[in-house]
Design a protein around this motif. Structure first.
Motif, PDB file in Angstrom:
ATOM      1  N   LEU A  65       9.600   0.394 -15.809  1.00  0.00           N
ATOM      2  CA  LEU A  65       8.149   0.407 -15.668  1.00  0.00           C
ATOM      3  C   LEU A  65       7.542   0.975 -16.943  1.00  0.00           C
ATOM      4  CD1 LEU A  65       7.943   2.065 -12.126  1.00  0.00           C
ATOM      5  CD2 LEU A  65       7.883  -0.371 -12.634  1.00  0.00           C
ATOM      6  N   HIS A  66       6.473   0.362 -17.406  1.00  0.00           N
ATOM      7  CA  HIS A  66       5.720   0.911 -18.535  1.00  0.00           C
ATOM      8  C   HIS A  66       4.283   1.009 -18.066  1.00  0.00           C
ATOM      9  CE1 HIS A  66       4.718   1.905 -22.667  1.00  0.00           C
ATOM     10  NE2 HIS A  66       3.709   1.054 -22.574  1.00  0.00           N
ATOM     11  N   GLY A  67       3.700   2.199 -18.200  1.00  0.00           N
ATOM     12  CA  GLY A  67       2.360   2.402 -17.685  1.00  0.00           C
ATOM     13  C   GLY A  67       1.490   3.238 -18.589  1.00  0.00           C
ATOM     14  N   ILE A  68       0.233   3.316 -18.190  1.00  0.00           N
ATOM     15  CA  ILE A  68      -0.766   4.105 -18.903  1.00  0.00           C
ATOM     16  C   ILE A  68      -1.483   4.980 -17.884  1.00  0.00           C
ATOM     17  CG2 ILE A  68      -2.836   4.043 -20.331  1.00  0.00           C
ATOM     18  CD1 ILE A  68      -2.056   1.179 -21.107  1.00  0.00           C
ATOM     19  N   LEU A  69      -1.672   6.240 -18.253  1.00  0.00           N
ATOM     20  CA  LEU A  69      -2.464   7.169 -17.451  1.00  0.00           C
ATOM     21  C   LEU A  69      -3.684   7.584 -18.266  1.00  0.00           C
ATOM     22  CD1 LEU A  69       0.408   9.511 -16.218  1.00  0.00           C
ATOM     23  CD2 LEU A  69      -0.667   7.665 -14.934  1.00  0.00           C
ATOM     24  N   PHE A  70      -4.792   7.804 -17.583  1.00  0.00           N
ATOM     25  CA  PHE A  70      -6.008   8.268 -18.231  1.00  0.00           C
ATOM     26  C   PHE A  70      -6.393   9.610 -17.619  1.00  0.00           C
ATOM     27  CE2 PHE A  70      -5.940   3.654 -18.204  1.00  0.00           C
ATOM     28  CZ  PHE A  70      -6.133   3.370 -19.541  1.00  0.00           C
ATOM     29  N   PHE A  71      -6.512  10.621 -18.472  1.00  0.00           N
ATOM     30  CA  PHE A  71      -6.854  11.966 -18.016  1.00  0.00           C
ATOM     31  C   PHE A  71      -8.144  12.430 -18.669  1.00  0.00           C
ATOM     32  CE2 PHE A  71      -2.238  11.956 -17.459  1.00  0.00           C
ATOM     33  CZ  PHE A  71      -2.086  12.579 -16.234  1.00  0.00           C
ATOM     34  N   GLN A  72      -8.854  13.263 -17.933  1.00  0.00           N
ATOM     35  CA  GLN A  72     -10.042  13.925 -18.465  1.00  0.00           C
ATOM     36  C   GLN A  72      -9.721  15.408 -18.578  1.00  0.00           C
ATOM     37  OE1 GLN A  72     -13.441  13.808 -15.865  1.00  0.00           O
ATOM     38  NE2 GLN A  72     -14.867  14.004 -17.577  1.00  0.00           N
ATOM     39  N   THR A  99       3.903  14.768 -16.735  1.00  0.00           N
ATOM     40  CA  THR A  99       5.212  14.267 -16.297  1.00  0.00           C
ATOM     41  C   THR A  99       5.273  14.164 -14.779  1.00  0.00           C
ATOM     42  OG1 THR A  99       6.272  15.195 -18.256  1.00  0.00           O
ATOM     43  CG2 THR A  99       7.710  14.660 -16.402  1.00  0.00           C
ATOM     44  N   ASN A 100       4.723  15.137 -14.070  1.00  0.00           N
ATOM     45  CA  ASN A 100       4.711  15.080 -12.600  1.00  0.00           C
ATOM     46  C   ASN A 100       3.878  13.906 -12.089  1.00  0.00           C
ATOM     47  OD1 ASN A 100       6.466  17.199 -12.031  1.00  0.00           O
ATOM     48  ND2 ASN A 100       4.844  18.710 -12.183  1.00  0.00           N
ATOM     49  N   VAL A 101       2.764  13.612 -12.744  1.00  0.00           N
ATOM     50  CA  VAL A 101       1.953  12.456 -12.345  1.00  0.00           C
ATOM     51  C   VAL A 101       2.735  11.165 -12.593  1.00  0.00           C
ATOM     52  CG1 VAL A 101      -0.150  11.134 -12.831  1.00  0.00           C
ATOM     53  CG2 VAL A 101      -0.265  13.628 -12.636  1.00  0.00           C
ATOM     54  N   ILE A 102       3.434  11.086 -13.716  1.00  0.00           N
ATOM     55  CA  ILE A 102       4.268   9.910 -13.997  1.00  0.00           C
ATOM     56  C   ILE A 102       5.310   9.737 -12.891  1.00  0.00           C
ATOM     57  CG2 ILE A 102       6.031   8.939 -15.537  1.00  0.00           C
ATOM     58  CD1 ILE A 102       4.458  10.327 -17.870  1.00  0.00           C
ATOM     59  N   ILE A 103       5.977  10.814 -12.537  1.00  0.00           N
ATOM     60  CA  ILE A 103       6.990  10.750 -11.475  1.00  0.00           C
ATOM     61  C   ILE A 103       6.370  10.248 -10.178  1.00  0.00           C
ATOM     62  CG2 ILE A 103       8.502  12.142  -9.991  1.00  0.00           C
ATOM     63  CD1 ILE A 103       9.007  13.919 -12.515  1.00  0.00           C
ATOM     64  N   GLN A 104       5.228  10.797  -9.807  1.00  0.00           N
ATOM     65  CA  GLN A 104       4.575  10.388  -8.556  1.00  0.00           C
ATOM     66  C   GLN A 104       4.182   8.919  -8.573  1.00  0.00           C
ATOM     67  OE1 GLN A 104       1.348  13.172  -8.368  1.00  0.00           O
ATOM     68  NE2 GLN A 104       2.678  14.888  -7.853  1.00  0.00           N
ATOM     69  N   LYS A 105       3.518   8.478  -9.633  1.00  0.00           N
ATOM     70  CA  LYS A 105       3.048   7.096  -9.709  1.00  0.00           C
ATOM     71  C   LYS A 105       4.217   6.104  -9.793  1.00  0.00           C
ATOM     72  CE  LYS A 105      -1.444   7.653  -9.852  1.00  0.00           C
ATOM     73  NZ  LYS A 105      -2.307   7.055  -8.847  1.00  0.00           N
ATOM     74  N   ALA A 106       5.169   6.383 -10.669  1.00  0.00           N
ATOM     75  CA  ALA A 106       6.268   5.447 -10.897  1.00  0.00           C
ATOM     76  C   ALA A 106       7.247   5.400  -9.725  1.00  0.00           C
ATOM     77  CB  ALA A 106       7.000   5.800 -12.189  1.00  0.00           C
ATOM     78  N   THR A 107       7.462   6.517  -9.068  1.00  0.00           N
ATOM     79  CA  THR A 107       8.396   6.545  -7.948  1.00  0.00           C
ATOM     80  C   THR A 107       7.931   5.655  -6.809  1.00  0.00           C
ATOM     81  OG1 THR A 107       9.302   8.709  -8.493  1.00  0.00           O
ATOM     82  CG2 THR A 107       9.467   8.035  -6.201  1.00  0.00           C
TER      83      THR A 107
END
Length: 133
Positions: A65-72, A99-107
């Motif tokens: 999986l390759h993704g993009i996250l947007f944070f404020q 990293t925790n958000v990546i784990i949550q979204k990708a899992t």
């Protein structure tokens, strides 16, 4: 850390494969890699984080999986993240949050793909057990 707020996410590449004739020993390795962190051009208080999430099942198959996250975040946090990215230092609380958000979204997506391909789950899900008397 509470300053870093997820504004959105997007998957831009999904792939999964399974070897139908697999007859070997199973090994599962998960790898998470932040590939880029940059300040958004239209906002001084937003960042874009790109990542790769890979589950390698050896000869059985893989999920990528390759993704993009947007944070404020406030400008101080943004500058700190940009500086640590350039210095390749990833031990801050903000990096752990990312990293925790990546784990949550990708899992969540990986579990769907594992179900579709008939691959074993890469994590143990909680289970209910009878009360011992």
């Amino acid at each position: 850390m509470a300053d870093l707020k997820l504004m959105g996410s997007r998957l831009i590449h999904i792939s999964g494969k399974r070897e139908p004739e697999f007859d070997g020993k199973l090994s599962i390795n998960t790898n998470i890699k932040i590939t880029n962190i940059e300040q958004m051009k239209d906002s001084k208080e937003a960042i874009r984080v790109e990542y790769d999430f890979n589950i390698d099942y050896g000869d059985l198959g893989s999920i990528d999986l390759h993704g993009i996250l947007f944070f404020q975040a406030n400008s101080k946090t943004i500058k700190s993240l940009a500086k640590s990215w350039k210095e390749k230092k990833f031990d801050s609380q903000e990096h752990m949050r990312i990293t925790n958000v990546i784990i949550q979204k990708a899992t969540v997506k990986a579990l769907e793909i594992e179900e579709e391909l008939g691959l074993p789950m890469h994590i143990r899900l909680p289970s209910v057990k009878p009360k011992e008397e």
